[in-house]
Motif scaffolding. Structure first.
Motif, mmCIF file in Angstrom:
data_model
loop_
_atom_site.group_PDB
_atom_site.id
_atom_site.type_symbol
_atom_site.label_atom_id
_atom_site.label_comp_id
_atom_site.label_asym_id
_atom_site.label_seq_id
_atom_site.Cartn_x
_atom_site.Cartn_y
_atom_site.Cartn_z
ATOM 1 N N ALA A 176 8.563 12.698 -9.328
ATOM 2 C CA ALA A 176 9.495 11.646 -9.883
ATOM 3 C C ALA A 176 9.501 11.626 -11.348
ATOM 4 C CB ALA A 176 9.331 10.580 -8.992
ATOM 5 N N ARG A 177 10.528 11.461 -12.067
ATOM 6 C CA ARG A 177 10.664 11.202 -13.377
ATOM 7 C C ARG A 177 9.869 12.076 -14.381
ATOM 8 N NH1 ARG A 177 9.971 7.200 -10.448
ATOM 9 N NH2 ARG A 177 7.827 6.997 -11.024
ATOM 10 N N ARG A 178 9.893 13.650 -13.813
ATOM 11 C CA ARG A 178 9.152 14.431 -14.824
ATOM 12 C C ARG A 178 9.489 15.941 -14.389
ATOM 13 N NH1 ARG A 178 3.271 14.204 -11.713
ATOM 14 N NH2 ARG A 178 2.463 15.295 -13.350
ATOM 15 N N LYS A 179 9.511 16.826 -15.207
ATOM 16 C CA LYS A 179 9.644 18.273 -15.111
ATOM 17 C C LYS A 179 8.547 18.782 -14.635
ATOM 18 C CE LYS A 179 10.928 18.831 -19.294
ATOM 19 N NZ LYS A 179 11.719 19.352 -20.511
ATOM 20 N N VAL A 180 8.416 19.661 -13.539
ATOM 21 C CA VAL A 180 7.287 20.073 -13.023
ATOM 22 C C VAL A 180 7.343 21.693 -12.420
ATOM 23 C CG1 VAL A 180 5.857 19.770 -10.989
ATOM 24 C CG2 VAL A 180 6.433 18.035 -12.070
ATOM 25 N N VAL A 181 6.497 22.686 -12.750
ATOM 26 C CA VAL A 181 6.444 23.806 -12.030
ATOM 27 C C VAL A 181 5.164 23.429 -10.894
ATOM 28 C CG1 VAL A 181 5.612 26.139 -12.218
ATOM 29 C CG2 VAL A 181 7.329 25.129 -13.984
ATOM 30 N N LEU A 182 5.656 23.759 -9.840
ATOM 31 C CA LEU A 182 4.655 23.674 -8.474
ATOM 32 C C LEU A 182 4.747 25.412 -8.155
ATOM 33 C CD1 LEU A 182 3.185 22.478 -6.118
ATOM 34 C CD2 LEU A 182 5.465 22.623 -4.875
ATOM 35 N N TYR B 160 10.591 25.232 -9.851
ATOM 36 C CA TYR B 160 10.671 24.358 -11.149
ATOM 37 C C TYR B 160 11.602 23.402 -10.747
ATOM 38 C CZ TYR B 160 12.491 22.400 -15.632
ATOM 39 O OH TYR B 160 12.779 21.462 -16.656
ATOM 40 N N ALA B 161 11.086 21.868 -10.920
ATOM 41 C CA ALA B 161 12.143 20.865 -10.443
ATOM 42 C C ALA B 161 11.870 19.780 -11.583
ATOM 43 C CB ALA B 161 11.253 20.237 -9.051
ATOM 44 N N GLU B 162 13.187 19.164 -11.439
ATOM 45 C CA GLU B 162 13.293 18.127 -12.641
ATOM 46 C C GLU B 162 13.670 16.742 -11.705
ATOM 47 O OE1 GLU B 162 16.363 19.348 -14.987
ATOM 48 O OE2 GLU B 162 15.196 20.373 -16.404
ATOM 49 N N ASP B 163 12.794 15.556 -11.845
ATOM 50 C CA ASP B 163 12.772 14.474 -11.055
ATOM 51 C C ASP B 163 13.131 14.753 -9.575
ATOM 52 O OD1 ASP B 163 12.896 11.675 -10.742
ATOM 53 O OD2 ASP B 163 15.200 11.500 -11.007
ATOM 54 N N GLY B 164 12.272 15.560 -9.121
ATOM 55 C CA GLY B 164 12.085 15.979 -7.676
ATOM 56 C C GLY B 164 13.261 16.633 -7.134
ATOM 57 N N ILE B 165 14.010 17.359 -7.849
ATOM 58 C CA ILE B 165 15.246 17.979 -7.679
ATOM 59 C C ILE B 165 14.781 19.628 -7.994
ATOM 60 C CG2 ILE B 165 17.775 18.605 -7.812
ATOM 61 C CD1 ILE B 165 17.109 15.792 -6.596
ATOM 62 N N VAL B 166 14.903 20.450 -7.074
ATOM 63 C CA VAL B 166 14.493 21.878 -7.283
ATOM 64 C C VAL B 166 15.752 22.634 -8.213
ATOM 65 C CG1 VAL B 166 14.089 24.320 -6.095
ATOM 66 C CG2 VAL B 166 13.365 22.006 -5.053
ATOM 67 N N ARG B 167 15.355 23.195 -9.307
ATOM 68 C CA ARG B 167 16.472 23.693 -10.097
ATOM 69 C C ARG B 167 16.228 25.182 -10.029
ATOM 70 N NH1 ARG B 167 19.526 19.964 -10.255
ATOM 71 N NH2 ARG B 167 18.803 17.889 -11.420
ATOM 72 N N GLN B 168 15.009 25.648 -9.769
ATOM 73 C CA GLN B 168 14.730 27.148 -9.646
ATOM 74 C C GLN B 168 13.736 27.429 -8.383
ATOM 75 O OE1 GLN B 168 13.716 29.572 -12.875
ATOM 76 N NE2 GLN B 168 14.617 28.225 -14.403
ATOM 77 N N LEU B 169 13.768 28.248 -7.759
ATOM 78 C CA LEU B 169 12.935 28.670 -6.581
ATOM 79 C C LEU B 169 12.784 30.245 -6.674
ATOM 80 C CD1 LEU B 169 11.344 27.771 -4.021
ATOM 81 C CD2 LEU B 169 13.449 28.014 -2.715
ATOM 82 N N HIS B 170 11.410 30.643 -6.533
ATOM 83 C CA HIS B 170 11.131 31.987 -6.631
ATOM 84 C C HIS B 170 10.155 32.332 -5.651
ATOM 85 C CE1 HIS B 170 13.125 32.348 -10.535
ATOM 86 N NE2 HIS B 170 12.732 30.938 -10.935
ATOM 87 N N VAL B 171 10.502 32.808 -4.663
ATOM 88 C CA VAL B 171 9.486 33.180 -3.496
ATOM 89 C C VAL B 171 9.319 34.755 -3.403
ATOM 90 C CG1 VAL B 171 9.341 33.058 -0.883
ATOM 91 C CG2 VAL B 171 10.610 31.154 -2.032
ATOM 92 N N GLU B 172 8.006 34.745 -3.360
ATOM 93 C CA GLU B 172 7.169 36.360 -3.273
ATOM 94 C C GLU B 172 7.784 37.036 -1.982
ATOM 95 O OE1 GLU B 172 6.390 37.900 -5.859
ATOM 96 O OE2 GLU B 172 5.443 36.401 -7.107
ATOM 97 N N ALA B 173 8.056 38.247 -1.959
ATOM 98 C CA ALA B 173 8.130 38.973 -0.934
ATOM 99 C C ALA B 173 6.600 39.319 -0.230
ATOM 100 C CB ALA B 173 8.680 40.502 -1.216
ATOM 101 N N PRO B 174 6.516 39.461 1.135
ATOM 102 C CA PRO B 174 4.935 39.657 1.514
ATOM 103 C C PRO B 174 4.268 40.746 0.661
ATOM 104 C CG PRO B 174 6.613 39.550 3.310
ATOM 105 C CD PRO B 174 7.403 39.380 1.904
ATOM 106 N N GLY B 175 3.094 40.392 0.401
ATOM 107 C CA GLY B 175 2.146 41.202 -0.534
ATOM 108 C C GLY B 175 2.633 41.618 -1.853
ATOM 109 N N GLU B 176 3.573 40.754 -2.540
ATOM 110 C CA GLU B 176 4.012 40.965 -3.880
ATOM 111 C C GLU B 176 3.272 39.771 -4.857
ATOM 112 O OE1 GLU B 176 7.769 42.174 -4.690
ATOM 113 O OE2 GLU B 176 7.741 43.874 -3.393
#
Length: 160
Positions: free
Chosen positions: A31-37, A129-145
Motif C-alpha cells: 500500500a502507498r508505495r512503488k514496489v518491485v517484487l 512492479y506494483a504501485e499502491d498494490g496494483i500490478v503495473r508490470q508482470l514478468h514470469v519466466e519460462a521454466p528453466g529460464e
C-alpha cells in the motif's frame, strides 16, 4: 489463473525478514508505495543465489533512486530466508518475504510444482512492479529460464 496487470495484489499474512522477523500482511506491504517484487524458487539454490538475488542487491541503489522498494519472495521458512539474507549480504531495506506455506504464492496463482526435484510446492521465478498494490508490470519466466525477472530487466522495463 495467475494475477494480471491491473489487478490488486492479494492480502495474505506472511513473515517479513529484514531487521529481524515479523508477521506482516501483504496488503500493508504494498500500500502507498512503488514496489518491485521478485520471486525465486528457493533460497540457497544455484540461480537464485548466484544470479537472481545478487542482481537485486547490486542494483538496490538504482531502485531506491527511483523511490521503488524491492521485496524478494520465496516459499521458504523465515529462518532460512534470514540465513540467506545474511549469507548474501542483503541490505536491511531490501526485504525478504518468507511464504512458508505458499499462501501468498498460491493467491498470486504463480506456484510451481517442484516435486520432481524434491522441492515440493514453490514460487515460479517472476518479477512484478506494483504501485499502491496494483500490478503495473508482470514478468514470469519460462521454466528453466532467467531473463525477464532479473534486476536489469526490471529496471529497463520500468524506465520504458
Amino acid at each position: 489463473m495467475s494475477i494480471q496487470i491491473g489487478q490488486t495484489l492479494p492480502d495474505v499474512e506472511v513473515r517479513l525478514v529484514g531487521d529481524g522477523i515479523r508477521e506482516a500482511r501483504t496488503g500493508e506491504l504494498f500500500a502507498r508505495r512503488k514496489v518491485v517484487l521478485f520471486a525465486v524458487p528457493g533460497a540457497f539454490t544455484p540461480t537464485c543465489s548466484n544470479r537472481h538475488l545478487p542482481g537485486y542487491v547490486a542494483h538496490h541503489h538504482d531502485f531506491r533512486e527511483r523511490d521503488i522498494d524491492v521485496l524478494c519472495l520465496s516459499v521458504n521458512d523465515a529462518y532460512v530466508m534470514q540465513a540467506w539474507a545474511a549469507a548474501q549480504q542483503v541490505p536491511h531495506d531490501l526485504l525478504l518475504i518468507a511464504d512458508g506455506n505458499a499462501a501468498f504464492t498460491r493467491a498470486l496463482g504463480l506456484e510451481l510444482d517442484g516435486s520432481g526435484y524434491g522441492m515440493g510446492l514453490r514460487a515460479r521465478r517472476f518479477a512484478l512492479y506494483a504501485e499502491d498494490g496494483i500490478v503495473r508490470q508482470l514478468h514470469v519466466e519460462a521454466p528453466g529460464e532467467f531473463r525477464v525477472s532479473s534486476a536489469e530487466a526490471m529496471l529497463a522495463a520500468i524506465q520504458a
